[in-house]
Design a protein around this motif. Structure first.
Motif, PDB file in Angstrom:
ATOM      1  N   GLU A  46       6.635   2.665  25.884  1.00  0.00           N
ATOM      2  CA  GLU A  46       6.925   4.029  25.442  1.00  0.00           C
ATOM      3  C   GLU A  46       6.744   4.104  23.939  1.00  0.00           C
ATOM      4  N   SER A  51      17.023   6.632  19.939  1.00  0.00           N
ATOM      5  CA  SER A  51      18.311   6.267  20.516  1.00  0.00           C
ATOM      6  C   SER A  51      19.377   6.385  19.444  1.00  0.00           C
ATOM      7  N   ASP A  65      19.884  -2.004  22.090  1.00  0.00           N
ATOM      8  CA  ASP A  65      20.121  -2.319  23.506  1.00  0.00           C
ATOM      9  C   ASP A  65      19.937  -1.096  24.394  1.00  0.00           C
ATOM     10  N   ASN A  66      20.419   0.052  23.947  1.00  0.00           N
ATOM     11  CA  ASN A  66      20.265   1.287  24.737  1.00  0.00           C
ATOM     12  C   ASN A  66      18.795   1.603  24.977  1.00  0.00           C
ATOM     13  N   MET A  67      17.968   1.484  23.937  1.00  0.00           N
ATOM     14  CA  MET A  67      16.539   1.795  24.079  1.00  0.00           C
ATOM     15  C   MET A  67      15.837   0.819  25.009  1.00  0.00           C
ATOM     16  N   THR A  68      16.076  -0.476  24.821  1.00  0.00           N
ATOM     17  CA  THR A  68      15.360  -1.458  25.631  1.00  0.00           C
ATOM     18  C   THR A  68      15.812  -1.406  27.090  1.00  0.00           C
ATOM     19  N   LYS A  69      17.086  -1.174  27.331  1.00  0.00           N
ATOM     20  CA  LYS A  69      17.562  -1.088  28.718  1.00  0.00           C
ATOM     21  C   LYS A  69      17.043   0.164  29.410  1.00  0.00           C
ATOM     22  N   GLU A  70      17.079   1.287  28.717  1.00  0.00           N
ATOM     23  CA  GLU A  70      16.651   2.554  29.331  1.00  0.00           C
ATOM     24  C   GLU A  70      15.181   2.522  29.739  1.00  0.00           C
ATOM     25  N   HIS A  71      14.344   1.889  28.925  1.00  0.00           N
ATOM     26  CA  HIS A  71      12.904   1.881  29.190  1.00  0.00           C
ATOM     27  C   HIS A  71      12.423   0.531  29.721  1.00  0.00           C
ATOM     28  N   GLU A  72      13.365  -0.322  30.116  1.00  0.00           N
ATOM     29  CA  GLU A  72      13.071  -1.630  30.695  1.00  0.00           C
ATOM     30  C   GLU A  72      12.141  -2.452  29.811  1.00  0.00           C
TER      31      GLU A  72
END
Length: 166
Positions: A46, A51, A65-72
């Motif tokens: 992406e 975030s 962490d929020n960004m990497t988890k949300e977009h895998e």
């Protein structure tokens, strides 16, 4: 009296704008909270994602962490970091990179099934010219193609590319 009111108004406005806005603290080429495996081939998942995290401590870590988890994803590149004046709220804007986990099947009007995956060679039309490129990322609505001698990147809809070979 007028000067006093004007000074009071200026002080109130200055305090409101300093509390409500983010201050840019830096640009980073890459940022991650995980170890990066050199044996993996990472792709752009992406582009320009934002975030925001609010925390008493480690707000930057929480935002990443929020960004990497949300977009895998695994890590961020071209990250811009902003912080509120109190330091408890952080905003991160950047590109999410990770391991491509899916192939995309595109069904055309003639019901022909075409499978696109990272590494496929494609062509697309750019200002009247046919350009050769290679897929480096897939999204639900688009494909990210790298092309040219300088490895330029462009995000295109699936119907704007034609697969030539793997």
């Amino acid at each position: 009296m007028k000067n006093r009111n004007l000074l009071l108004t200026a002080i109130v406005l200055a305090s409101l704008t300093s509390c409500g806005s983010y201050v840019r603290i830096g640009d980073l080429t890459g940022i991650s909270n995980r170890n990066i495996d050199n044996s993996e081939q990472y792709v752009l998942l992406e582009r320009d994602i934002e975030s925001v995290a609010k925390s008493e401590k480690d707000a930057l870590e929480q935002a990443v962490d929020n960004m990497t988890k949300e977009h895998e994803g695994e890590f961020l590149r071209n990250a811009k970091i902003y912080v509120k004046s109190n330091g408890k709220k952080v905003k991160v804007v950047g590109d999410v990179w990770g391991i491509q986990k899916t192939n995309v099947n595109v069904i055309t009007n003639a019901n022909a099934k075409i499978e696109l995956q990272v590494g496929d060679k494609v062509v697309f039309n750019r200002k009247g010219d046919i350009i050769d490129g290679r897929i480096i990322g897939l999204n639900s609505n688009s494909v990210i193609v790298e092309y040219g001698k300088r490895n330029k990147r462009v995000e295109l809809k699936y119907d704007e590319v034609t697969k030539t070979e793997q």
